[in-house]
Design a protein around this motif. Structure first.
Motif, PDB file in Angstrom:
ATOM      1  N   UNK A  23     -55.323  21.843  26.625  1.00 41.92           N
ATOM      2  CA  UNK A  23     -54.641  21.793  25.334  1.00 41.92           C
ATOM      3  C   UNK A  23     -54.406  23.217  24.861  1.00 41.92           C
ATOM      4  N   UNK A  24     -53.500  23.340  23.906  1.00 38.84           N
ATOM      5  CA  UNK A  24     -53.170  24.652  23.355  1.00 38.84           C
ATOM      6  C   UNK A  24     -53.758  24.796  21.963  1.00 38.84           C
ATOM      7  N   UNK A  25     -54.095  26.037  21.625  1.00 38.77           N
ATOM      8  CA  UNK A  25     -54.625  26.329  20.305  1.00 38.77           C
ATOM      9  C   UNK A  25     -53.677  27.299  19.610  1.00 38.77           C
ATOM     10  N   UNK A  26     -53.360  27.010  18.361  1.00 39.45           N
ATOM     11  CA  UNK A  26     -52.479  27.853  17.567  1.00 39.45           C
ATOM     12  C   UNK A  26     -53.251  29.049  17.038  1.00 39.45           C
ATOM     13  N   UNK A  27     -52.641  30.223  17.086  1.00 39.66           N
ATOM     14  CA  UNK A  27     -53.328  31.412  16.588  1.00 39.66           C
ATOM     15  C   UNK A  27     -53.443  31.371  15.071  1.00 39.66           C
ATOM     16  N   UNK A  28     -54.385  32.115  14.539  1.00 39.44           N
ATOM     17  CA  UNK A  28     -54.652  32.094  13.101  1.00 39.44           C
ATOM     18  C   UNK A  28     -53.488  32.680  12.301  1.00 39.44           C
ATOM     19  N   UNK A  29     -52.868  33.734  12.780  1.00 33.00           N
ATOM     20  CA  UNK A  29     -51.792  34.388  12.038  1.00 33.00           C
ATOM     21  C   UNK A  29     -50.405  33.953  12.445  1.00 33.00           C
ATOM     22  N   UNK A  30     -50.243  32.747  12.970  1.00 31.00           N
ATOM     23  CA  UNK A  30     -48.937  32.305  13.467  1.00 31.00           C
ATOM     24  C   UNK A  30     -47.887  32.252  12.361  1.00 31.00           C
ATOM     25  N   UNK A  31     -48.244  31.751  11.198  1.00 29.97           N
ATOM     26  CA  UNK A  31     -47.277  31.659  10.097  1.00 29.97           C
ATOM     27  C   UNK A  31     -46.809  33.047   9.669  1.00 29.97           C
ATOM     28  N   UNK A  32     -47.735  33.988   9.553  1.00 29.50           N
ATOM     29  CA  UNK A  32     -47.367  35.354   9.169  1.00 29.50           C
ATOM     30  C   UNK A  32     -46.469  35.998  10.231  1.00 29.50           C
ATOM     31  N   UNK A  33     -46.760  35.749  11.495  1.00 29.44           N
ATOM     32  CA  UNK A  33     -45.937  36.309  12.568  1.00 29.44           C
ATOM     33  C   UNK A  33     -44.520  35.754  12.523  1.00 29.44           C
ATOM     34  N   UNK A  34     -44.379  34.477  12.230  1.00 33.07           N
ATOM     35  CA  UNK A  34     -43.051  33.876  12.154  1.00 33.07           C
ATOM     36  C   UNK A  34     -42.278  34.420  10.950  1.00 33.07           C
ATOM     37  N   UNK A  35     -42.947  34.600   9.826  1.00 27.84           N
ATOM     38  CA  UNK A  35     -42.280  35.150   8.635  1.00 27.84           C
ATOM     39  C   UNK A  35     -41.821  36.579   8.885  1.00 27.84           C
ATOM     40  N   UNK A  36     -42.660  37.390   9.512  1.00 22.48           N
ATOM     41  CA  UNK A  36     -42.275  38.773   9.832  1.00 22.48           C
ATOM     42  C   UNK A  36     -41.080  38.778  10.780  1.00 22.48           C
ATOM     43  N   UNK A  37     -41.090  37.899  11.776  1.00 26.65           N
ATOM     44  CA  UNK A  37     -39.957  37.821  12.709  1.00 26.65           C
ATOM     45  C   UNK A  37     -38.682  37.386  11.998  1.00 26.65           C
ATOM     46  N   UNK A  39     -37.910  37.998   8.938  1.00 24.80           N
ATOM     47  CA  UNK A  39     -37.427  39.122   8.124  1.00 24.80           C
ATOM     48  C   UNK A  39     -36.784  40.188   9.017  1.00 24.80           C
ATOM     49  N   UNK A  40     -37.371  40.418  10.171  1.00 23.72           N
ATOM     50  CA  UNK A  40     -36.855  41.450  11.084  1.00 23.72           C
ATOM     51  C   UNK A  40     -35.532  41.026  11.721  1.00 23.72           C
ATOM     52  N   UNK A  45     -30.000  42.261  13.634  1.00 21.56           N
ATOM     53  CA  UNK A  45     -28.613  41.821  13.812  1.00 21.56           C
ATOM     54  C   UNK A  45     -27.667  42.816  13.149  1.00 21.56           C
ATOM     55  N   UNK A  46     -27.980  43.227  11.926  1.00 26.02           N
ATOM     56  CA  UNK A  46     -27.139  44.203  11.229  1.00 26.02           C
ATOM     57  C   UNK A  46     -27.090  45.532  11.982  1.00 26.02           C
ATOM     58  N   UNK A  47     -28.251  46.006  12.447  1.00 28.66           N
ATOM     59  CA  UNK A  47     -28.285  47.274  13.192  1.00 28.66           C
ATOM     60  C   UNK A  47     -27.505  47.168  14.499  1.00 28.66           C
ATOM     61  N   UNK A  48     -27.588  46.044  15.165  1.00 26.07           N
ATOM     62  CA  UNK A  48     -26.883  45.862  16.440  1.00 26.07           C
ATOM     63  C   UNK A  48     -25.375  45.850  16.230  1.00 26.07           C
ATOM     64  N   UNK A  49     -24.953  45.114  15.225  1.00 27.56           N
ATOM     65  CA  UNK A  49     -23.509  45.035  14.954  1.00 27.56           C
ATOM     66  C   UNK A  49     -22.968  46.395  14.535  1.00 27.56           C
ATOM     67  N   UNK A  50     -23.690  47.095  13.666  1.00 27.63           N
ATOM     68  CA  UNK A  50     -23.218  48.420  13.236  1.00 27.63           C
ATOM     69  C   UNK A  50     -23.238  49.416  14.400  1.00 27.63           C
ATOM     70  N   UNK A  51     -24.201  49.293  15.311  1.00 21.69           N
ATOM     71  CA  UNK A  51     -24.245  50.194  16.464  1.00 21.69           C
ATOM     72  C   UNK A  51     -23.075  49.933  17.401  1.00 21.69           C
ATOM     73  N   UNK A  77     -31.113  40.828  18.742  1.00 19.05           N
ATOM     74  CA  UNK A  77     -31.263  39.615  17.919  1.00 19.05           C
ATOM     75  C   UNK A  77     -32.027  38.493  18.622  1.00 19.05           C
ATOM     76  N   UNK A  78     -32.038  38.474  19.947  1.00 13.21           N
ATOM     77  CA  UNK A  78     -32.720  37.402  20.680  1.00 13.21           C
ATOM     78  C   UNK A  78     -34.237  37.603  20.687  1.00 13.21           C
TER      79      UNK A  78
END
Length: 184
Positions: A23-37, A39-40, A45-51, A77-78
C-alpha cells in the motif's frame, strides 16, 4: 496491490493464514506541496511565454536559441503538473505480510511487527487531500508502541471502506485472539 478479504475467520485453526501485499502512504506535507506547485505553475508559464516571445523577436534569434526557448516553454509548465501528480500518488510504498500470529509492515527504512495478541486498538480517520477523500489515517496501538499510517486507498479500488484496508487483518485477528483468550 489492493487488499481483498479471502476468509472471514482468520484464526480458526484449521488452515495456516498468509496474506501479503502493498500500500502507499501519503506524505505529511502533500497539501502544501500541491499548493506551492499551483502557485509556481502560472509564474513558469508566464516566464516561458515571455522567453519564447523575447527570443523570437529579440536580437539573438539564432536557431539554437529558438529551439532552447521553445523547449523551455514546453518543459517548464509541465514540471509542476508532473510534481502534483507524483505527490498526490503517495510518496512511500509499504509492503505487508500477515500470517496466523503476526503482521509485518515494512519499507526501505522501517519495519513494524505487530503480534495480534499485543494489538490494543486500530482507529481510522478519513484522510483528505484538498477536499477529496483519498484514504485513512490509521492509528495502530499495540502493547509497546503507537504507529500512525497515512493509508491511501488505491485509485481503482472496488471497496473504499475500512474492511478493504490491510489493517482490517489486525482488527479481525485481534478480536479472534481476544475471543480465544476469553475461553480459558
Amino acid at each position: 496491490m489492493h487488499f481483498q478479504a479471502v476468509n472471514d475467520d482468520l484464526l480458526d485453526g484449521r488452515f495456516e493464514f498468509r496474506q501479503s501485499g502493498s500500500f502507499r502512504e501519503l506524505s505529511i506535507g502533500a497539501t502544501a506541496k500541491i499548493i506551492v506547485s499551483a502557485v509556481i505553475e502560472p509564474i513558469l508559464v508566464f516566464m516561458s511565454i515571455s522567453a519564447v516571445i523575447g527570443g523570437l523577436f529579440g536580437s539573438l534569434h539564432t536557431i539554437s536559441n529558438i529551439v532552447i526557448m521553445i523547449a523551455l516553454a514546453v518543459i517548464l509548465p509541465i514540471l509542476p503538473i508532473w510534481y502534483i501528480l507524483w505527490v498526490s500518488g503517495g510518496e512511500r510504498q509499504y509492503r505487508y505480510e500477515a500470517n496466523d500470529k503476526t503482521m509485518r509492515i515494512y519499507n526501505k527504512r522501517r519495519t513494524y511487527i505487530f503480534r495480534y495478541c499485543d494489538v490494543r486498538n486500530v482507529e481510522y480517520r478519513p484522510l483528505t487531500l484538498i477536499f477529496r477523500k483519498v484514504g485513512y489515517t490509521v492509528t495502530v496501538t499495540s502493547k509497546y508502541e503507537t504507529v500512525i499510517f497515512r493509508y491511501m486507498t488505491p485509485r481503482k479500488a472496488e471497496f473504499t471502506d475500512t474492511a478493504s484496508t490491510p489493517f482490517a487483518i489486525l482488527e479481525r485477528a485481534r478480536m479472534k485472539t481476544q475471543d480465544k483468550s476469553d475461553r480459558f
